[in-house]
Write a protein that holds these residues in place. Structure first.
Motif, PDB file in Angstrom:
ATOM      1  N   ILE A 296     -32.041 -56.029  45.641  1.00 20.20           N
ATOM      2  CA  ILE A 296     -32.641 -56.456  44.988  1.00 20.20           C
ATOM      3  C   ILE A 296     -33.285 -55.652  44.077  1.00 20.20           C
ATOM      4  O   ILE A 296     -33.753 -56.236  42.920  1.00 20.20           O
ATOM      5  CB  ILE A 296     -34.306 -56.771  46.343  1.00 20.20           C
ATOM      6  CG1 ILE A 296     -33.829 -57.770  47.209  1.00 20.20           C
ATOM      7  CG2 ILE A 296     -35.604 -56.851  45.524  1.00 20.20           C
ATOM      8  CD1 ILE A 296     -34.734 -57.835  48.751  1.00 20.20           C
ATOM      9  N   SER A 297     -32.931 -54.165  43.850  1.00 21.44           N
ATOM     10  CA  SER A 297     -33.382 -53.593  42.999  1.00 21.44           C
ATOM     11  C   SER A 297     -32.403 -53.470  42.241  1.00 21.44           C
ATOM     12  O   SER A 297     -33.279 -54.045  40.689  1.00 21.44           O
ATOM     13  CB  SER A 297     -32.945 -52.161  43.235  1.00 21.44           C
ATOM     14  OG  SER A 297     -34.063 -51.946  44.780  1.00 21.44           O
TER      15      SER A 297
ATOM     16  N   TYR B 159     -26.751 -46.684  38.895  1.00 21.91           N
ATOM     17  CA  TYR B 159     -26.340 -48.746  38.998  1.00 21.91           C
ATOM     18  C   TYR B 159     -25.742 -48.920  37.108  1.00 21.91           C
ATOM     19  O   TYR B 159     -25.000 -49.738  37.008  1.00 21.91           O
ATOM     20  CB  TYR B 159     -27.659 -49.205  39.009  1.00 21.91           C
ATOM     21  CG  TYR B 159     -28.749 -49.539  37.835  1.00 21.91           C
ATOM     22  CD1 TYR B 159     -28.910 -50.288  36.759  1.00 21.91           C
ATOM     23  CD2 TYR B 159     -30.070 -48.351  37.772  1.00 21.91           C
ATOM     24  CE1 TYR B 159     -29.985 -50.114  35.958  1.00 21.91           C
ATOM     25  CE2 TYR B 159     -30.550 -48.493  36.486  1.00 21.91           C
ATOM     26  CZ  TYR B 159     -30.659 -49.376  35.552  1.00 21.91           C
ATOM     27  OH  TYR B 159     -31.765 -49.491  35.275  1.00 21.91           O
TER      28      TYR B 159
ATOM     29  N   ILE C 173     -28.985 -45.034  43.558  1.00 21.48           N
ATOM     30  CA  ILE C 173     -29.585 -46.187  42.881  1.00 21.48           C
ATOM     31  C   ILE C 173     -29.090 -45.498  41.510  1.00 21.48           C
ATOM     32  O   ILE C 173     -29.190 -46.620  40.858  1.00 21.48           O
ATOM     33  CB  ILE C 173     -30.138 -46.441  42.985  1.00 21.48           C
ATOM     34  CG1 ILE C 173     -30.627 -48.205  42.075  1.00 21.48           C
ATOM     35  CG2 ILE C 173     -31.845 -45.972  43.190  1.00 21.48           C
ATOM     36  CD1 ILE C 173     -30.402 -49.216  43.004  1.00 21.48           C
TER      37      ILE C 173
ATOM     38  N   ILE D 258     -32.399 -53.272  50.361  1.00 23.30           N
ATOM     39  CA  ILE D 258     -33.065 -52.697  48.683  1.00 23.30           C
ATOM     40  C   ILE D 258     -31.894 -52.450  47.730  1.00 23.30           C
ATOM     41  O   ILE D 258     -33.102 -52.831  46.701  1.00 23.30           O
ATOM     42  CB  ILE D 258     -33.137 -50.827  50.007  1.00 23.30           C
ATOM     43  CG1 ILE D 258     -34.741 -51.264  50.308  1.00 23.30           C
ATOM     44  CG2 ILE D 258     -33.874 -50.057  48.420  1.00 23.30           C
ATOM     45  CD1 ILE D 258     -34.881 -50.046  51.330  1.00 23.30           C
TER      46      ILE D 258
ATOM     47  N   PHE E 292     -33.214 -57.202  40.012  1.00 25.00           N
ATOM     48  CA  PHE E 292     -34.214 -56.425  39.280  1.00 25.00           C
ATOM     49  C   PHE E 292     -33.569 -55.843  37.921  1.00 25.00           C
ATOM     50  O   PHE E 292     -34.168 -56.646  37.604  1.00 25.00           O
ATOM     51  CB  PHE E 292     -35.477 -55.718  39.805  1.00 25.00           C
ATOM     52  CG  PHE E 292     -36.301 -55.620  39.010  1.00 25.00           C
ATOM     53  CD1 PHE E 292     -37.545 -56.953  38.740  1.00 25.00           C
ATOM     54  CD2 PHE E 292     -37.430 -54.981  38.618  1.00 25.00           C
ATOM     55  CE1 PHE E 292     -39.047 -56.302  38.162  1.00 25.00           C
ATOM     56  CE2 PHE E 292     -37.668 -54.162  38.022  1.00 25.00           C
ATOM     57  CZ  PHE E 292     -38.840 -55.325  37.050  1.00 25.00           C
ATOM     58  N   LEU E 293     -32.913 -55.000  38.115  1.00 21.31           N
ATOM     59  CA  LEU E 293     -32.957 -53.726  36.549  1.00 21.31           C
ATOM     60  C   LEU E 293     -31.930 -55.157  35.719  1.00 21.31           C
ATOM     61  O   LEU E 293     -31.961 -54.329  34.436  1.00 21.31           O
ATOM     62  CB  LEU E 293     -32.540 -52.380  37.296  1.00 21.31           C
ATOM     63  CG  LEU E 293     -32.733 -51.766  38.261  1.00 21.31           C
ATOM     64  CD1 LEU E 293     -32.282 -51.115  39.382  1.00 21.31           C
ATOM     65  CD2 LEU E 293     -33.981 -50.644  37.328  1.00 21.31           C
TER      66      LEU E 293
END
Lengths: 259, 275
Positions: free
Chosen positions: B221-222, B137, B134, B218, B225-226
């Motif tokens: 959604i992350s 990203y 992650i 996960i 958000f980011l």
């Protein structure tokens, strides 16, 4: 090296070279793609430059501080919570799945609430790290407590050990392997969560710096920083995994014999 | 004979009003009791927060009343942007899971067929799976821009690693006699894969699919958000930017319910497959 081992390493090297070549080819595709896919050599030079900058040590200090505090707090809470739940079979049946659910929720979405609670800065990053470390550590602790061979406990009791000595002399050593593995996963989560929080808000830390390079279009520097963080986190994780496996092998062997 | 008599006697002596519970029924009632206790614990915790908040003992800046949060969640579901956002997230997750499942199974199959490739690459796949992917990203965001493609690429990267690992493991555990039978019947590679390998390995492969789906969920959604792209992750971020604490809690509650639903649903399917 045997012939087979050489073939294995040749394949690994081939895969890496193929990926790097693909990257270079894409970078030469025109239409400004060289900005998105900078030369690997440029990324390497940018990496040395990034580490040389004065801000690097300050950022590293902030990130390490946040990770350490977050991990310590999260693992303390996780070990206590997991120990309390694991001590009872009924509590395990009720609460263990809830720990798995809580672990499955992406912690980054809790950041807005954590900002309101802790403000921005190193406390927030540590809080995010703690939040991510709690649940894997608690889950590992429940497993560790529930899978201690009953004979160990019977021996402890037959020697008349008190609760404190039972914990230090029987429970802790017997479940050391699983506890350390849980702590390793907790640390890995704390690293990721703290760094991710830095990328979202604030003006310090290695995560912040990586996103700052992105915002100022210093793309090779951004790649260098992200790859640096990724490789460092991966090496810490793998290194700890190996150390834990070698140090706790005799306990696990004893469990296996009992099992 | 004695045993049969004992069974007959116990059957006669059992009162009609209280038929013997079967093991399955006992298991079901035990599970229902556990779920009841879980719900009671959550309800009690929420009631404590509600009472403390009503007594003005909690700082209103970062705590929202549970009753208000659920009312808001309901309002968002009925006429608000919750369902469109949920659909955005679900669609991205589904696309990523399908790609991860197909790619992961294909790579896993190739690694299973070649012992040398497996020896060379499986440790690397396992190491990558436990790596903080992650953190990478910003890279798909730079390459693909702030788009659904960037989210899908990163979540597929995360999701297909456990699928590869469990595919290799499940294929390796297929009883050799099944493969020999397929050879006796002169099945082609494709026929062997579809008719023998896949059905024999499916129950264990599902563990990889479950883990991959959780990782994809996960990550999606992350990323939402980011990068403030779309879906539930973006809605949480937007509520936070409006200083709408109740809204933030309402969307987080929605995400928690979604995660619980997906994780428990997949676990139930996995248990049934592996029974």
């Amino acid at each position: 090296l045997t012939r087979r081992q050489m073939a294995v390493w040749a394949i690994r090297l081939g895969v890496v070279l193929a990926l790097v070549s693909l990257w270079i080819v894409l970078g030469h595709g025109g239409q400004g793609l060289n900005r998105v896919f900078p030369e690997p050599w440029d990324v390497l030079i940018a990496g040395t430059e990034v580490v040389d900058r004065a801000s690097f040590v300050d950022d590293l200090q902030v990130s390490l501080q946040a990770i350490l505090f977050g991990f310590l707090l999260g693992s303390a809470v996780g070990l206590t919570l997991g120990g309390l739940i694991g001590a009872s079979e009924r509590a395990t049946r009720i609460f263990e799945p809830m720990l798995f659910w809580a672990d499955g929720v992406p912690k980054i979405i809790l950041l807005p609430i954590m900002i309101l609670m802790l403000g921005t800065g190193v406390t927030l990053y540590a809080g995010q790290g703690a939040l991510s470390a709690v649940f894997p550590v608690a889950i590992g602790m429940v497993t560790a407590v529930r899978t201690i061979p009953p004979v160990y406990l019977r021996v402890g009791r037959s020697f008349g050990l008190g609760p404190m000595r039972m914990v230090t002399m029987v429970w802790a050593p017997a479940s050391a392997g699983q506890i350390f593995t849980a702590l390793r996963i907790g640390l890995a989560n704390a690293v990721v969560s703290s760094l991710l929080a830095e990328t979202v808000i604030g003006n310090q830390g290695l995560g912040y710096r990586a996103v700052r390079y992105y915002a100022t279009l210093e793309i090779p520097q951004m790649y260098a920083m992200i790859i640096l963080l990724f490789v460092a986190a991966m090496l810490v994780n793998i290194g700890l995994e190996r150390v834990i496996a070698s140090r706790t092998r005799h306990f696990e062997d004893a469990r296996a014999v009992r099992g | 004979m004695v045993a049969r008599e004992e069974v007959t006697m116990s059957a006669i002596e059992t009162p009609v009003s209280a038929p013997p519970k079967s093991a399955a029924a006992a298991r079901r009632s035990g599970a229902a009791r556990v779920i009841g206790v879980r719900l009671a614990v959550v309800a009690a915790a929420l009631a404590v927060v509600e009472l403390l908040d009503r007594a003005a003992l909690l700082p209103p800046t970062f705590i929202a009343r549970p009753t208000e949060v659920f009312a808001r969640l309901w309002a968002l579901i009925v006429g608000g942007p919750f369902l469109p956002a949920l659909w955005d997230t679900t669609r991205t997750v589904l696309v990523a899971v399908v790609i991860a499942a197909v790619a992961g199974t294909a790579v896993g199959y190739v690694l299973w067929r070649s012992r040398l490739l497996s020896e060379a690459l499986v440790p690397g796949v396992a190491a990558l799976f436990s790596s903080p992917i992650i953190l990478l990203y910003p890279i798909p965001l730079v390459i693909f821009g702030r788009s659904a493609t960037a989210v899908i690429v990163l979540s597929v990267t995360y999701g297909f690693l456990p699928i590869i690992l469990y595919t290799v493991r499940s294929f390796s555990e297929i009883p050799p006699v099944l493969l020999r039978v397929s050879e006796v019947y002169c099945l082609s590679r494709w026929q062997q894969f579809v008719l023998v390998v896949l059905p024999a390995a499916a129950p264990k492969m599902f563990t990889g699919l479950r883990m991959g789906t959780t990782m994809v969920l996960i990550t999606v959604i992350s990323m939402e958000f980011l990068a403030q792209l779309s879906g539930l992750g973006q809605q949480i971020q937007m509520s936070a930017l409006r200083f709408d604490t109740t809204g933030v809690y309402a969307y987080i509650t929605g995400v928690v319910l979604l995660v619980v639903l997906v994780i428990s649903g997949l676990q139930v399917i996995e248990r049934r497959l592996q029974r």
